[in-house]
Design an enzyme around this catalytic site. Structure first.
Site, PDB file in Angstrom:
ATOM      1  N   GLN A 146       0.846  -1.191   0.000  1.00 15.23           N
ATOM      2  CA  GLN A 146       0.000   0.000   0.000  1.00 15.23           C
ATOM      3  C   GLN A 146       0.879   1.237   0.000  1.00 15.23           C
ATOM      4  O   GLN A 146       1.258   1.747   1.046  1.00 15.23           O
ATOM      5  CB  GLN A 146      -0.948   0.008   1.205  1.00 15.23           C
ATOM      6  CG  GLN A 146      -1.924   1.153   1.111  1.00 15.23           C
ATOM      7  CD  GLN A 146      -2.980   1.138   2.187  1.00 15.23           C
ATOM      8  OE1 GLN A 146      -3.066   0.243   3.005  1.00 15.23           O
ATOM      9  NE2 GLN A 146      -3.800   2.171   2.186  1.00 15.23           N
ATOM     10  N   PHE A 147       1.166   1.724  -1.209  1.00 16.68           N
ATOM     11  CA  PHE A 147       2.083   2.855  -1.322  1.00 16.68           C
ATOM     12  C   PHE A 147       1.499   4.121  -0.711  1.00 16.68           C
ATOM     13  O   PHE A 147       2.235   5.039  -0.358  1.00 16.68           O
ATOM     14  CB  PHE A 147       2.505   3.074  -2.781  1.00 16.68           C
ATOM     15  CG  PHE A 147       1.602   3.985  -3.560  1.00 16.68           C
ATOM     16  CD1 PHE A 147       1.972   5.303  -3.788  1.00 16.68           C
ATOM     17  CD2 PHE A 147       0.389   3.542  -4.071  1.00 16.68           C
ATOM     18  CE1 PHE A 147       1.145   6.152  -4.502  1.00 16.68           C
ATOM     19  CE2 PHE A 147      -0.437   4.370  -4.785  1.00 16.68           C
ATOM     20  CZ  PHE A 147      -0.067   5.687  -5.006  1.00 16.68           C
ATOM     21  N   THR A 148       0.190   4.208  -0.522  1.00 15.08           N
ATOM     22  CA  THR A 148      -0.390   5.420   0.059  1.00 15.08           C
ATOM     23  C   THR A 148       0.049   5.630   1.509  1.00 15.08           C
ATOM     24  O   THR A 148      -0.105   6.735   2.033  1.00 15.08           O
ATOM     25  CB  THR A 148      -1.931   5.415  -0.019  1.00 15.08           C
ATOM     26  OG1 THR A 148      -2.442   4.286   0.683  1.00 15.08           O
ATOM     27  CG2 THR A 148      -2.403   5.386  -1.470  1.00 15.08           C
TER      28      THR A 148
END
Length: 146
Positions: A78-80
């Site tokens: 989850q790059f966010t």
């Protein structure tokens, strides 16, 4: 590297409506990789997650680790988690690792979990995923390591 971990009764991840990973009792991990993160950080997080005593014993005290209960891990990139919301109204992802580096370290993290001897299921890196889980407790922690 940031990990949001949740103690779950069950969790699953789907891509385009197709189930790609699911677990019963265990830990759901959302992993965000940032610029400057290392394999050592991934190894530390994997070891910490597997050994963290967040499951209840007979007395109801958080005293058991994933290996003690025979649980599994569902690891989803989850790059966010690398997002910065300090300025303006749109998050900035300037601190997120480039995709190739993020995938390499995510894969390393998954391998480190497997080397700890626990069953691991995953999502698909960079895919648009639908995640469903039953948070047991709720019990949620945020772990960070550079």
């Amino acid at each position: 590297m940031k990990a949001v971990i949740q103690r779950v009764s069950s969790a699953q991840v789907a891509v385009h409506g197709e189930l790609v990973g699911q677990i019963g009792r265990g830990i759901m991990v959302l992993l965000g990789v940032e610029k400057g993160d290392s394999e050592a950080a991934a190894d530390w997080l994997a070891e910490k997650i597997v050994g963290l005593r967040i499951f209840e014993d007979e007395a109801g005290k958080m005293n058991r680790a994933l290996t003690d209960i025979g649980g599994a891990v569902l690891a989803v990139s989850q790059f966010t988690l690398a997002g910065n919301c300090d300025k303006g109204r749109r998050p900035s992802f300037d601190t997120a690792a480039p995709a190739d580096e993020g995938k390499r370290l995510y894969d390393h993290f998954v391998g480190a979990l497997k080397r700890q001897g626990v069953p691991v299921q995953t999502g698909i890196f960079q895919a648009d995923m639908q995640v469903a889980l039953v948070n047991d407790g709720p019990v949620t922690f945020i772990l960070e390591r550079r």
